[in-house]
Design an enzyme around this catalytic site. Structure first.
Site, PDB file in Angstrom:
ATOM      1  N   ASN A 150      -0.300  21.408  33.217  1.00  0.00           N
ATOM      2  CA  ASN A 150       0.260  22.568  33.937  1.00  0.00           C
ATOM      3  C   ASN A 150       1.504  22.270  34.754  1.00  0.00           C
ATOM      4  O   ASN A 150       2.277  23.176  35.050  1.00  0.00           O
ATOM      5  CB  ASN A 150      -0.824  23.225  34.809  1.00  0.00           C
ATOM      6  CG  ASN A 150      -1.315  22.341  35.915  1.00  0.00           C
ATOM      7  OD1 ASN A 150      -1.376  21.125  35.747  1.00  0.00           O
ATOM      8  ND2 ASN A 150      -1.653  22.924  37.036  1.00  0.00           N
ATOM      9  N   GLU A 248      -7.598  14.294  41.396  1.00  0.00           N
ATOM     10  CA  GLU A 248      -7.251  15.649  41.843  1.00  0.00           C
ATOM     11  C   GLU A 248      -7.814  16.593  40.781  1.00  0.00           C
ATOM     12  O   GLU A 248      -7.355  16.591  39.641  1.00  0.00           O
ATOM     13  CB  GLU A 248      -5.723  15.771  41.944  1.00  0.00           C
ATOM     14  CG  GLU A 248      -5.219  17.179  42.057  1.00  0.00           C
ATOM     15  CD  GLU A 248      -5.880  17.914  43.193  1.00  0.00           C
ATOM     16  OE1 GLU A 248      -6.494  18.964  42.925  1.00  0.00           O
ATOM     17  OE2 GLU A 248      -5.822  17.411  44.319  1.00  0.00           O
ATOM     18  N   CYS A 282      -3.515  24.436  40.200  1.00  0.00           N
ATOM     19  CA  CYS A 282      -4.750  24.077  40.907  1.00  0.00           C
ATOM     20  C   CYS A 282      -4.753  24.684  42.304  1.00  0.00           C
ATOM     21  O   CYS A 282      -5.810  24.805  42.917  1.00  0.00           O
ATOM     22  CB  CYS A 282      -4.958  22.574  40.937  1.00  0.00           C
ATOM     23  SG  CYS A 282      -3.509  21.666  41.428  1.00  0.00           S
ATOM     24  N   GLU A 459      -2.329  12.349  47.801  1.00  0.00           N
ATOM     25  CA  GLU A 459      -1.119  12.104  47.033  1.00  0.00           C
ATOM     26  C   GLU A 459       0.109  12.553  47.819  1.00  0.00           C
ATOM     27  O   GLU A 459       0.015  13.295  48.783  1.00  0.00           O
ATOM     28  CB  GLU A 459      -1.168  12.906  45.724  1.00  0.00           C
ATOM     29  CG  GLU A 459      -2.361  12.546  44.855  1.00  0.00           C
ATOM     30  CD  GLU A 459      -2.181  13.036  43.437  1.00  0.00           C
ATOM     31  OE1 GLU A 459      -1.455  12.370  42.691  1.00  0.00           O
ATOM     32  OE2 GLU A 459      -2.749  14.074  43.082  1.00  0.00           O
TER      33      GLU A 459
END
Ligand code: ADP
Length: 483
Positions: A150, A248, A282, A459
């Site tokens: 994505n 993640e 997300c 991150e």
């Protein structure tokens, strides 16, 4: 014949493998490029190349590493139109979204070019007389970078750039659907001056090359973004091996809209956060929690806005939403809409569209009359679908928002400072947005969620060093006593 690309191991191309076509989801007759999906032995060879390059790359100076990342960042930014077009063509987000993502990748490379030069250690006196203590950061070694489809260039950039900045070598496995953007990023970084093997590209099926890249003894760390199932499998397989794992796994992100919200702001925040990038983020606002007095006005205004929402070829001018990425994601979106209906939800939109080209087009879906316990409010859909839960007041809204177990991002729309502050402090999510879409984050600050959403250190930005380095504390005895 379409353009052919290959995996890159130790600076050399790897030919062969089972044939894959990279199709344009806006127009399935358009083959973007073709590549051979490599097998487990090529993945192993990539790890060996990374392990061989590590001693050299990890001992380069910060300036050398910074220079490579800076040069690569400049090329990504200079080619943003061309790379954005490729990204929109293979992934299906609109051209402005795709170009914005490419620019973001360039910014990330530049950020970590700077980060490589920052001081990271401490030098202190010991509690024992004369002894000195140094606390330094060292790279972890060979890192496997596994990414989803994505964000085909930004997610790889935000994993690869810090990995390289802090002296690690990398084996990068992008998602099967978006090899073109991945190949360009690797090519740019390698031409910017990486030694052979510091960054390797493995194009292949996750089920074939993934187990090697996550469990082989040569791997020192795994950073993964993708589905819950795959991520949990990686964690389970790695747990006995004791190596660093950063996951993640997405989010089920609430957007709370309270009675005092500015209506126009609420509509834009919901629509951009819910349907931007076809809802395939997300951080997408996948469910809205709306208090009683504003509910009907908000729903009417959102429906009016969606009636003007333009869906079409990702690269056509004036399009607000491109297609769904592939048939299995489209089937998943439709399946969740069916489940929502069967659980009492009222689905508006969510229709498969026949447009000028054969693509996976779906109109935006608003699901009204849902309950917090409904499947649509519990599981990540990953499509252009926003469900709405009507609640009595802010307290119920907060409790409903916090009922999510994938706490990546959460938003509130309010004109009341006390409500904004209370929500910011009380939300269970790793990232909180006030009067802003739940999606849309900066690159210089930590990114990550809580609950089932993420695992391991955060991150991005100044947090990235925690995963990509390991700390060393050294004690040095005083030399011979001097008079
Ligand atoms: P999605 O495709 O929904 O984003 P996946 O978890 O299937 O989520 O894919 C994310 C990435 O993980 C992709 O690059 C995929 O190829 C890879 N992958 C799939 N299976 C495995 C596996 N068993 N081990 C490691 N990586 C995998």
């Amino acid at each position: 014949m379409s353009r052919q690309i290959t995996s890159v191991v130790g600076g050399s191309t790897v030919t062969g493998g089972d044939a894959h076509a990279d199709l344009n989801p806006s127009d399935l007759s358009d083959v973007v490029l073709e590549y051979g999906g490599v097998d487990a032995s090529a993945a192993k060879a990539a790890l060996e190349a990374a392990a061989a390059a590590f001693p050299l790359w990890s001992r380069t100076t910060p300036w050398e590493r910074s220079t490579v990342l800076d040069k690569a960042g400049s090329e990504v930014l200079a080619r943003a139109d061309e790379l954005g077009d490729l990204l929109a063509r293979e992934e299906g987000k609109t051209l402005p979204e795709a170009k914005g993502e490419v620019v973001r990748a360039g910014q990330i490379l530049k950020y970590f070019a700077g980060a490589a030069l920052q001081p990271h250690g401490h030098l202190l006196d010991s509690v024992r007389p004369g002894v000195e203590v140094s606390v330094t950061r060292e790279p972890i070694g060979v890192v496997s970078v596994i990414t989803p489809w994505n964000f085909p260039i930004a997610i790889p950039a935000w994993k690869i750039a810090p990995a390289l900045a802090y002296g690690n070598s990398v084996v990068f496995k992008p998602a099967e659907l978006v090899p073109g953007s991945a190949w360009e990023l690797v090519d740019i970084l390698n031409r910017a001056g990486l030694p052979a093997g510091a960054l390797n590209l493995v194009l292949g099926r996750g089920s074939v090359v993934g187990p090697v890249l996550t469990t082989d003894p040569l791997v020192n760390g795994v950073t993964f973004t993708g589905s819950v199932g795959t991520g949990r499998g990686i964690l389970d397989a790695d747990a006995p091996l004791g190596r660093k794992v950063q996951l993640e796994l997405g989010g089920k992100n609430p957007l709370v809209i309270v009675d005092d919200a500015d209506l126009a702001t609420a509509v834009e925040v919901l629509v951009q956060g819910g349907f931007g990038s076809t809802g395939q983020r997300c951080t997408a606002s996948s469910f809205a929690v709306v208090t009683d007095a504003i509910h009907d006005r908000l729903v009417a205004a959102v429906q009016e806005r969606l009636s003007r929402w333009t869906v079409g070829d990702a690269r056509a001018a004036g399009i607000e939403m491109g297609p769904v990425v592939d048939p299995s994601q489209l089937a998943q979106d439709l399946r969740y809409l069916d489940v929502a209906r069967s659980e009492g939800g009222e689905v508006h939109g969510g229709e498969v569209l026949e447009l000028g080209t054969a693509g996976h087009y779906l109109s935006p879906a608003l699901v009204l009359g849902t309950k917090s316990s409904d499947t649509i409010n519990r599981e990540e859909v990953f499509g252009p679908v926003v469900s709405v839960i009507r609640v009595a007041d802010y307290d119920e809204a907060l409790a409903t928002a916090n009922a999510s177990t994938m706490n990546l991002s959460a938003g509130v729309v309010t004109t009341d400072l006390a409500t904004a502050t209370h929500f910011r402090r009380s939300s269970k999510a790793g990232m909180v947005m006030v009067n802003l879409p739940t999606a849309g984050v900066d690159f210089h600050v930590p990114f990550g969620g809580r609950g089932d959403s993420s695992h391991g250190p955060r991150e991005q930005g100044f947090a990235a060093i925690d995963f990509f380095t390991t700390s060393k504390t050294a004690y040095t005895a005083p030399g011979s006593p001097r008079n």
